[in-house]
Design a protein around this motif. Structure first.
Motif, PDB file in Angstrom:
ATOM      1  N   PRO A  16    -106.796  56.059   3.691  1.00 46.91           N
ATOM      2  CA  PRO A  16    -105.621  55.558   2.964  1.00 46.91           C
ATOM      3  C   PRO A  16    -104.416  56.457   3.210  1.00 46.91           C
ATOM      4  O   PRO A  16    -104.565  57.645   3.505  1.00 46.91           O
ATOM      5  N   PRO A  17    -103.211  55.911   3.079  1.00 51.36           N
ATOM      6  CA  PRO A  17    -102.016  56.733   3.287  1.00 51.36           C
ATOM      7  C   PRO A  17    -101.869  57.818   2.223  1.00 51.36           C
ATOM      8  O   PRO A  17    -101.282  58.857   2.465  1.00 51.36           O
ATOM      9  N   ARG A  18    -102.429  57.572   1.024  1.00 54.30           N
ATOM     10  CA  ARG A  18    -102.375  58.563  -0.058  1.00 54.30           C
ATOM     11  C   ARG A  18    -103.751  58.619  -0.736  1.00 54.30           C
ATOM     12  O   ARG A  18    -104.301  57.599  -1.117  1.00 54.30           O
ATOM     13  N   PHE A  19    -104.254  59.844  -0.893  1.00 57.14           N
ATOM     14  CA  PHE A  19    -105.499  60.055  -1.624  1.00 57.14           C
ATOM     15  C   PHE A  19    -105.139  60.177  -3.098  1.00 57.14           C
ATOM     16  O   PHE A  19    -104.364  61.054  -3.480  1.00 57.14           O
ATOM     17  N   LEU A  20    -105.696  59.285  -3.917  1.00 56.55           N
ATOM     18  CA  LEU A  20    -105.333  59.223  -5.319  1.00 56.55           C
ATOM     19  C   LEU A  20    -106.256  60.073  -6.177  1.00 56.55           C
ATOM     20  O   LEU A  20    -107.472  60.075  -5.999  1.00 56.55           O
ATOM     21  N   LEU A  21    -105.666  60.760  -7.123  1.00 56.64           N
ATOM     22  CA  LEU A  21    -106.421  61.631  -8.015  1.00 56.64           C
ATOM     23  C   LEU A  21    -107.384  60.839  -8.892  1.00 56.64           C
ATOM     24  O   LEU A  21    -108.514  61.248  -9.120  1.00 56.64           O
ATOM     25  N   GLU A  61    -102.467  63.133  -4.123  1.00 61.27           N
ATOM     26  CA  GLU A  61    -101.989  63.290  -5.493  1.00 61.27           C
ATOM     27  C   GLU A  61    -102.637  64.519  -6.104  1.00 61.27           C
ATOM     28  O   GLU A  61    -103.854  64.724  -5.969  1.00 61.27           O
ATOM     29  N   VAL A  62    -101.829  65.330  -6.773  1.00 59.81           N
ATOM     30  CA  VAL A  62    -102.332  66.539  -7.414  1.00 59.81           C
ATOM     31  C   VAL A  62    -101.721  66.681  -8.801  1.00 59.81           C
ATOM     32  O   VAL A  62    -100.727  66.040  -9.124  1.00 59.81           O
ATOM     33  N   GLN A  63    -102.344  67.529  -9.607  1.00 59.97           N
ATOM     34  CA  GLN A  63    -101.814  67.931 -10.903  1.00 59.97           C
ATOM     35  C   GLN A  63    -101.745  69.442 -10.914  1.00 59.97           C
ATOM     36  O   GLN A  63    -102.630  70.113 -10.401  1.00 59.97           O
ATOM     37  N   GLU A  64    -100.696  69.975 -11.505  1.00 66.19           N
ATOM     38  CA  GLU A  64    -100.591  71.430 -11.630  1.00 66.19           C
ATOM     39  C   GLU A  64    -101.601  71.894 -12.666  1.00 66.19           C
ATOM     40  O   GLU A  64    -101.776  71.275 -13.703  1.00 66.19           O
ATOM     41  N   CYS A  65    -102.271  72.989 -12.364  1.00 64.01           N
ATOM     42  CA  CYS A  65    -103.237  73.572 -13.290  1.00 64.01           C
ATOM     43  C   CYS A  65    -102.537  74.675 -14.079  1.00 64.01           C
ATOM     44  O   CYS A  65    -101.603  75.311 -13.586  1.00 64.01           O
ATOM     45  N   SER A  66    -103.011  74.918 -15.272  1.00 61.61           N
ATOM     46  CA  SER A  66    -102.398  75.952 -16.106  1.00 61.61           C
ATOM     47  C   SER A  66    -102.870  77.352 -15.738  1.00 61.61           C
ATOM     48  O   SER A  66    -102.333  78.340 -16.231  1.00 61.61           O
ATOM     49  N   CYS A  67    -103.851  77.458 -14.871  1.00 66.04           N
ATOM     50  CA  CYS A  67    -104.347  78.784 -14.490  1.00 66.04           C
ATOM     51  C   CYS A  67    -103.348  79.485 -13.566  1.00 66.04           C
ATOM     52  O   CYS A  67    -102.539  78.855 -12.909  1.00 66.04           O
TER      53      CYS A  67
END
Length: 186
Positions: A16-21, A61-67
């Protein structure tokens, strides 16, 4: 037959053009161990997929982690095993088939990892890949990280050391790497 999920290999042109989280919410993790959540905002970033013959450019797609580690910010990304891909850091992704090719080459003919990587680099040139093969040190780290997450039914035991000895010798060919607090294969 004992695998929980059958291995799938997706040809690079069908990725796929984008890997979804959200495609794999239960396996989306940060290197610190934190699990992604749907309530957090996602962002798309470019990534490189290193295949047998060259690099394929995609988004992830990514999410920022709080670590935080030494001031660095880490991101949570999807596990891409369903596509036959190893997501190392949400920027560098490697096709399982590339590393499996090395495992086969090593088992059939003791091929040094550096020689295999160099051969792959030549394939990248021949196929006019938009990016060159990973540097030797990165390729080595990735291969051993890939091997580290694989489940094998092979158990090593020594009459003197017991199960899981610190060092294992295989056919006089050595494959060693430095890693803190982990047993090495020699």
């Amino acid at each position: 037959s004992t695998d929980e999920t059958p291995h799938h290999h997706t040809p690079p042109h069908l990725l796929p053009p984008r890997f979804l989280l959200h495609d794999a919410p239960d396996s989306a993790r940060c290197p610190c161990g934190a699990i992604g959540g749907f309530q957090r905002r996602t962002a798309a970033r470019p990534c490189r997929v290193y295949t047998r013959t060259g690099v394929v450019l995609r988004e992830i797609e990514v999410q920022e982690c709080s670590c935080r580690s030494h001031g660095d910010t880490f991101t949570i990304g999807p596990d891409l095993g369903r596509y036959g891909l190893f997501n190392w850091n949400n920027e560098i992704i490697v096709e399982h088939a590339l590393f499996n090719d090395y495992s086969s080459a090593f088992l059939l003919s003791p091929t040094p990892l550096a020689a295999f990587r160099r051969n792959a680099a030549h394939r990248y040139l021949e196929s006019s890949s938009p990016h060159s093969m990973l540097p030797k040190s990165t390729f080595n780290r990735l291969f051993y990280a890939f091997v580290g997450v694989q489940f094998t039914e092979v158990a090593f035991a020594c009459p003197e050391c017991g199960s899981d000895p610190e060092h294992v010798i295989c056919d006089g060919v050595h494959s060693a790497f430095a890693q803190r607090d982990r047993k090495s294969v020699v």
